[in-house]
Structures are given as C-alpha cells and as structure tokens.
Design an enzyme around this catalytic site. Structure first.
Site, PDB file in Angstrom:
ATOM      1  N   PRO A  53      -4.443 -21.014   2.494  1.00 32.18           N
ATOM      2  CA  PRO A  53      -5.504 -20.131   2.999  1.00 32.18           C
ATOM      3  C   PRO A  53      -5.764 -19.006   2.001  1.00 32.18           C
ATOM      4  O   PRO A  53      -4.823 -18.397   1.501  1.00 32.18           O
ATOM      5  CB  PRO A  53      -4.900 -19.569   4.300  1.00 32.18           C
ATOM      6  CG  PRO A  53      -3.422 -19.659   4.108  1.00 32.18           C
ATOM      7  CD  PRO A  53      -3.192 -20.871   3.246  1.00 32.18           C
ATOM      8  N   MET A  54      -7.035 -18.762   1.701  1.00 28.76           N
ATOM      9  CA  MET A  54      -7.356 -17.640   0.811  1.00 28.76           C
ATOM     10  C   MET A  54      -8.633 -16.957   1.294  1.00 28.76           C
ATOM     11  O   MET A  54      -9.724 -17.542   1.247  1.00 28.76           O
ATOM     12  CB  MET A  54      -7.522 -18.125  -0.640  1.00 28.76           C
ATOM     13  CG  MET A  54      -6.180 -18.429  -1.300  1.00 28.76           C
ATOM     14  SD  MET A  54      -6.349 -19.014  -2.987  1.00 28.76           S
ATOM     15  CE  MET A  54      -6.914 -20.688  -2.711  1.00 28.76           C
ATOM     16  N   GLN A  82      -6.380 -20.640  10.283  1.00 32.84           N
ATOM     17  CA  GLN A  82      -5.384 -19.562  10.297  1.00 32.84           C
ATOM     18  C   GLN A  82      -5.943 -18.344  11.022  1.00 32.84           C
ATOM     19  O   GLN A  82      -7.046 -17.885  10.707  1.00 32.84           O
ATOM     20  CB  GLN A  82      -4.986 -19.151   8.883  1.00 32.84           C
ATOM     21  CG  GLN A  82      -3.848 -18.131   8.920  1.00 32.84           C
ATOM     22  CD  GLN A  82      -3.503 -17.532   7.575  1.00 32.84           C
ATOM     23  OE1 GLN A  82      -4.285 -16.801   6.985  1.00 32.84           O
ATOM     24  NE2 GLN A  82      -2.315 -17.832   7.097  1.00 32.84           N
ATOM     25  N   CYS A  92       0.055 -11.476   5.322  1.00 30.61           N
ATOM     26  CA  CYS A  92      -0.921 -10.590   4.685  1.00 30.61           C
ATOM     27  C   CYS A  92      -0.343  -9.181   4.527  1.00 30.61           C
ATOM     28  O   CYS A  92       0.052  -8.553   5.507  1.00 30.61           O
ATOM     29  CB  CYS A  92      -2.216 -10.548   5.497  1.00 30.61           C
ATOM     30  SG  CYS A  92      -3.484  -9.596   4.661  1.00 30.61           S
ATOM     31  N   LYS A 141       2.643 -18.955   8.663  1.00 34.81           N
ATOM     32  CA  LYS A 141       2.757 -18.719   7.224  1.00 34.81           C
ATOM     33  C   LYS A 141       3.301 -17.314   7.020  1.00 34.81           C
ATOM     34  O   LYS A 141       2.731 -16.334   7.513  1.00 34.81           O
ATOM     35  CB  LYS A 141       1.408 -18.875   6.532  1.00 34.81           C
ATOM     36  CG  LYS A 141       1.498 -18.601   5.045  1.00 34.81           C
ATOM     37  CD  LYS A 141       0.398 -19.291   4.277  1.00 34.81           C
ATOM     38  CE  LYS A 141       0.479 -19.008   2.793  1.00 34.81           C
ATOM     39  NZ  LYS A 141       0.055 -17.652   2.437  1.00 34.81           N
ATOM     40  N   GLY A 152       3.561 -20.646  -3.888  1.00 32.58           N
ATOM     41  CA  GLY A 152       3.635 -19.628  -4.932  1.00 32.58           C
ATOM     42  C   GLY A 152       3.789 -20.160  -6.333  1.00 32.58           C
ATOM     43  O   GLY A 152       4.750 -20.853  -6.647  1.00 32.58           O
ATOM     44  N   ASP A 153       2.775 -19.860  -7.153  1.00 32.59           N
ATOM     45  CA  ASP A 153       2.842 -20.032  -8.598  1.00 32.59           C
ATOM     46  C   ASP A 153       2.771 -21.469  -9.095  1.00 32.59           C
ATOM     47  O   ASP A 153       3.206 -21.736 -10.215  1.00 32.59           O
ATOM     48  CB  ASP A 153       4.094 -19.336  -9.169  1.00 32.59           C
ATOM     49  CG  ASP A 153       4.212 -17.892  -8.716  1.00 32.59           C
ATOM     50  OD1 ASP A 153       3.172 -17.267  -8.459  1.00 32.59           O
ATOM     51  OD2 ASP A 153       5.347 -17.395  -8.600  1.00 32.59           O
ATOM     52  N   GLY A 200      -2.599 -22.265  -3.920  1.00 30.85           N
ATOM     53  CA  GLY A 200      -3.672 -21.292  -3.767  1.00 30.85           C
ATOM     54  C   GLY A 200      -4.444 -21.127  -5.062  1.00 30.85           C
ATOM     55  O   GLY A 200      -5.380 -21.881  -5.361  1.00 30.85           O
ATOM     56  N   ARG A 201      -4.016 -20.169  -5.872  1.00 26.74           N
ATOM     57  CA  ARG A 201      -4.781 -19.813  -7.067  1.00 26.74           C
ATOM     58  C   ARG A 201      -4.941 -20.974  -8.052  1.00 26.74           C
ATOM     59  O   ARG A 201      -5.960 -21.073  -8.732  1.00 26.74           O
ATOM     60  CB  ARG A 201      -4.123 -18.601  -7.736  1.00 26.74           C
ATOM     61  CG  ARG A 201      -4.236 -17.360  -6.871  1.00 26.74           C
ATOM     62  CD  ARG A 201      -3.325 -16.250  -7.327  1.00 26.74           C
ATOM     63  NE  ARG A 201      -1.914 -16.595  -7.166  1.00 26.74           N
ATOM     64  CZ  ARG A 201      -0.913 -15.814  -7.496  1.00 26.74           C
ATOM     65  NH1 ARG A 201      -1.159 -14.639  -8.018  1.00 26.74           N
ATOM     66  NH2 ARG A 201       0.341 -16.197  -7.302  1.00 26.74           N
TER      67      ARG A 201
HETATM   68  C1  LIG Z   1      -7.648 -14.343  -3.048  1.00 25.01           C
HETATM   69  C2  LIG Z   1      -6.477 -14.679  -2.164  1.00 25.01           C
HETATM   70  C3  LIG Z   1      -6.635 -14.613  -0.783  1.00 25.01           C
HETATM   71  C4  LIG Z   1      -5.568 -14.945   0.070  1.00 25.01           C
HETATM   72  N1  LIG Z   1      -5.761 -14.932   1.412  1.00 25.01           N
HETATM   73  C5  LIG Z   1      -4.769 -15.357   2.242  1.00 25.01           C
HETATM   74  C6  LIG Z   1      -4.989 -15.489   3.635  1.00 25.01           C
HETATM   75  O1  LIG Z   1      -6.097 -15.258   4.149  1.00 25.01           O
HETATM   76  N2  LIG Z   1      -3.936 -15.910   4.408  1.00 25.01           N
HETATM   77  C7  LIG Z   1      -2.702 -16.205   3.868  1.00 25.01           C
HETATM   78  O2  LIG Z   1      -1.797 -16.583   4.604  1.00 25.01           O
HETATM   79  N3  LIG Z   1      -2.480 -16.103   2.546  1.00 25.01           N
HETATM   80  C8  LIG Z   1      -3.479 -15.714   1.727  1.00 25.01           C
HETATM   81  N4  LIG Z   1      -3.263 -15.673   0.381  1.00 25.01           N
HETATM   82  C9  LIG Z   1      -1.952 -16.095  -0.148  1.00 25.01           C
HETATM   83  C10 LIG Z   1      -1.986 -17.571  -0.565  1.00 25.01           C
HETATM   84  O3  LIG Z   1      -2.182 -18.419   0.557  1.00 25.01           O
HETATM   85  C11 LIG Z   1      -0.693 -17.995  -1.295  1.00 25.01           C
HETATM   86  O4  LIG Z   1       0.401 -17.966  -0.402  1.00 25.01           O
HETATM   87  C12 LIG Z   1      -0.383 -17.087  -2.497  1.00 25.01           C
HETATM   88  O5  LIG Z   1      -1.545 -16.875  -3.259  1.00 25.01           O
HETATM   89  C13 LIG Z   1       0.698 -17.695  -3.391  1.00 25.01           C
HETATM   90  O6  LIG Z   1       0.346 -18.983  -3.798  1.00 25.01           O
HETATM   91  P1  LIG Z   1      -0.374 -19.322  -5.214  1.00 25.01           P
HETATM   92  O7  LIG Z   1       0.487 -18.769  -6.306  1.00 25.01           O
HETATM   93  O8  LIG Z   1      -0.456 -20.832  -5.194  1.00 25.01           O
HETATM   94  O9  LIG Z   1      -1.716 -18.654  -5.205  1.00 25.01           O
HETATM   95  C14 LIG Z   1      -4.315 -15.327  -0.476  1.00 25.01           C
HETATM   96  C15 LIG Z   1      -4.164 -15.360  -1.860  1.00 25.01           C
HETATM   97  C16 LIG Z   1      -5.226 -15.057  -2.703  1.00 25.01           C
HETATM   98  C17 LIG Z   1      -5.026 -15.147  -4.197  1.00 25.01           C
END
Ligand SMILES: Cc1cc2nc3c(=O)[nH]c(=O)nc-3n(C[C@H](O)[C@H](O)[C@H](O)COP(=O)(O)O)c2cc1C
Length: 350
Positions: free
Chosen positions: A16-17, A71, A101, A140, A202-203, A225-226
C-alpha cells in the site's frame, strides 16, 4: 500461499502506498504479471463510515485487480469494524489495518503506528473487525514505535490471537520513517513467532532481492513498495527468477507505454459503477462540491504523473531530465510529448 481462503500466487504483493497505488496504477502493475496481491492506498475508516465521496474513491477497485486488499486506518474498534463491513460490502477480498503509518496527522488520532504503542487496544481493533466480517482481516505494522519499543513479534502474536489472518512487517520503526534499513532479521523473528503467514516489507528494489528474501527466510510473501514505483515489471522479473528463468529486459518503448497508459486510465477513468460510484477525477478535485472544471482535472492528472515520476525515473539513465521537464509541463498533451520524446525519439543510450 493463502490468506484465509484467498490464494496468492505468486506470493509477491504490491505494498500500500498513499498517493501512489491508485486503481489505475494497480491495474497496470497487474497487467504486467507476477503480482499476486495488490493493496489500496490507506483509506480512512471515519470517511468510509460517513460515506465521504473522496474516501470511497480511494477504496474503489476493478475486477482485474483481484485479489484486492483494502487498507483502512483508524483507532476506534467499533468504527473500524463498521468500516470493515463497508469494505466487505464493496467486494474486497481482504481488509488490512494500517499499524505502520508514522505521519503525525494519522498517528495522533490513535491510528497508524500509534496502535503499536497500545498492543492490547490494537488487538481489540482487530478482534472487533474479525467478528464483524467474513473476509480475512490482516495487519500491516512496523518494527515498533522507536528503537526502545520494538514490539512487532509481540503485536503479531496478539493480533493473531485476535483473529488476524496474516501480518505484514516493514522492518523500520516509526521514528526511523524511511531512514536506515528494514530489519529482515526481525521480520524473520516475527514469522517464527506466529502460525499465520507473514509478509516482509522493505528495500526490495531489484527483482533478485525479492527472491532472496523469499528463499533466505521464513516469510510467506514479500510486499514491494518503492521498487514497484521504479520498476512496475519487478514482479514479473521476480517470478521469472524464482522459476530459474532469465528476466526480460524492459525496453524504452514499454517504459513509455506504461506512463502513457497511466495517463489514459487517469483521464478516462470510470469507477466501478456497480458500486454506485461516480466519475473519479472531478470529485477528487472538488471534494464533493460542484464538478471541477476540465482544467482542474487536467492538473490532477499532471500531478499524479509528477508523483509517480519522482520514483519511476530513478531507475533510468538521465531520468532527472524527464522528471524536471514534466514538473514544468502545463498540459496533458505536453506531458505525453515529453514522455514520447524522452523514451522513443532519443538514442537508447539513456
Ligand atoms: C509514498 C509511500 C506511501 C506509503 N503509504 C503507505 C500506506 O498508505 N500504508 C502503509 O501501510 N504503508 C505505506 N507505505 C509503506 C510501504 O507500504 C512499505 O512498507 C515501505 O515503503 C517499505 O517498503 P519498500 O522499501 O518496498 O518501499 C508507503 C510508502 C511510500 C514510499
């Protein structure tokens, strides 16, 4: 892997982002293959219960995205249970609770990662939701609130007892926000503590990292995510790698097409009318008031492109050129021309 009766194949999920994983983006990721689950942006339980248009729009999805997890965030067990029922009524496959969050606006309302500071209350939220719906309730979370309060293993046990069907752990604390690295040893520790599936988060920026995390530890799945904002083909590539195949190289043309299709979907978006929603973009601009003028809608689309491009251009040589030029673009045709020019008419060297 399964969450309740929902089959996730492969066990790689789009995390979720907020602001990013809208229905258009999720559909485009799904079409590229290899993504076993998509999760919406976080949606306010309060807004759902009050029936606020803008909130309902964040929760809308299309059939091709299934399985879909919506979510929700909030801290009141009754409202979260009512919101879960609304989500179930919308046809979601899974309802996920945001306990990660770190943003003060959310955390100060006893929601998001604040719930990790009150594990008994967090479990009450999950219990109320699990009693209220038949679809799986998942959670989460982060590693904990800060370095002195790393409690993901304890919280995971509590929410499992309260009826959670799976948990996802982003291995940073709220205090870390996005600094440092995600602690996958802690994630493995959580997975060893509970009987329900655990997603690690993460990452994972490269497809190979997804496969390594799956093979190297006890997690049941990986949330990306990213890495998916930079490279929406990451799931397809990870699936190939996991099957022992060499992942495909993504062409400039495909990269251009992704952005152009994203624009097309945003521009022409009609939300799922079976759910009684109306046209998406004008209500987002006008927040329930009179329909927004076309100009406002165009601005909204351009802003969505800018937000995605902040990530999408990171994995590309000279990507900053595209980012900067789109940041000063004023119209959708101009944005389209910039994308075509950048990917299709320049030398493949970038
Ligand atoms: C722009 C952005 C928005 C995010 N929004 C949410 C969200 O709405 N809910 C949530 O549980 N995590 C949110 N996250 C966290 C991501 O779901 C993820 O756990 C976190 O970025 C680490 O994973 P990654 O390194 O693959 O990005 C967000 C992350 C980013 C970068």
């Amino acid at each position: 892997m399964k969450i309740g009766t929902i089959d996730l194949s492969p066990p790689f999920a789009l995390a979720p982002m907020a602001g990013m994983t809208d229905t258009a983006f999720r559909r485009l990721v799904k079409r590229r293959g290899g993504c076993g689950l998509v999760v919406t942006e976080m949606v306010s339980s309060e807004g759902l219960v009050r029936g606020i248009d803008r909130t309902l729009e964040y929760a809308e999805f299309t059939e091709e995205e299934r399985p879909v997890s919506i979510q929700i965030f909030g801290g009141d067990p009754e409202k979260m249970a009512a919101a879960a029922q609304i989500v179930e009524g919308m046809g979601a496959d899974i309802v996920d609770v945001n306990m990660g969050c770190p943003v003060p606006k959310i955390a100060k309302h006893n929601a998001g990662c604040s719930l990790m500071r009150e594990p008994a209350h967090a479990a009450d939220v999950v219990r109320a939701m699990a009693r209220a719906v038949r679809i799986p309730v998942t959670v989460k979370m982060r590693a904990g609130w800060d370095a002195d309060a790393i409690n993901a293993p304890e919280l995971a046990r509590r929410v499992e007892d309260a009826g959670a069907a799976a948990v996802a752990v982003h291995g940073r604390t709220a205090a870390q926000s996005y600094s440092g690295v995600s602690d996958w040893d802690l994630i493995a520790h959580v997975a060893a503590q509970v009987g329900i599936p655990v997603f690690g988060s993460g990452d994972c920026i490269e497809a190979s990292q997804i496969v390594e995390r799956m093979n190297g530890g006890p997690v049941s799945g990986v949330l990306v995510g990213r890495g998916a904002l930079r490279n929406p083909w990451i799931f397809e590539q990870a699936t190939d790698l996991a099957a022992g195949r060499q992942p495909r190289t993504i062409t400039h043309e495909e990269r251009a097409r992704f952005l152009l299709e994203y624009i097309d979907l945003l521009v022409s978006e009609r939300v799922n009318e079976a759910h009684g929603f109306r046209h998406l973009a004008p209500t987002i601009e006008s927040a329930g008031a009179a329909p927004a003028p076309a100009r406002g809608r165009e601005r909204w689309v351009i802003n969505k492109l800018r937000a995605l491009n902040a990530w999408y251009t990171k994995g590309i040589d000279n990507g900053s050129h595209l980012r900067v030029s789109i940041n000063s673009a004023e119209s959708i045709p101009q944005v389209r021309a910039l994308i075509e020019d950048f990917f299709l008419t320049r030398s493949p060297a970038h």
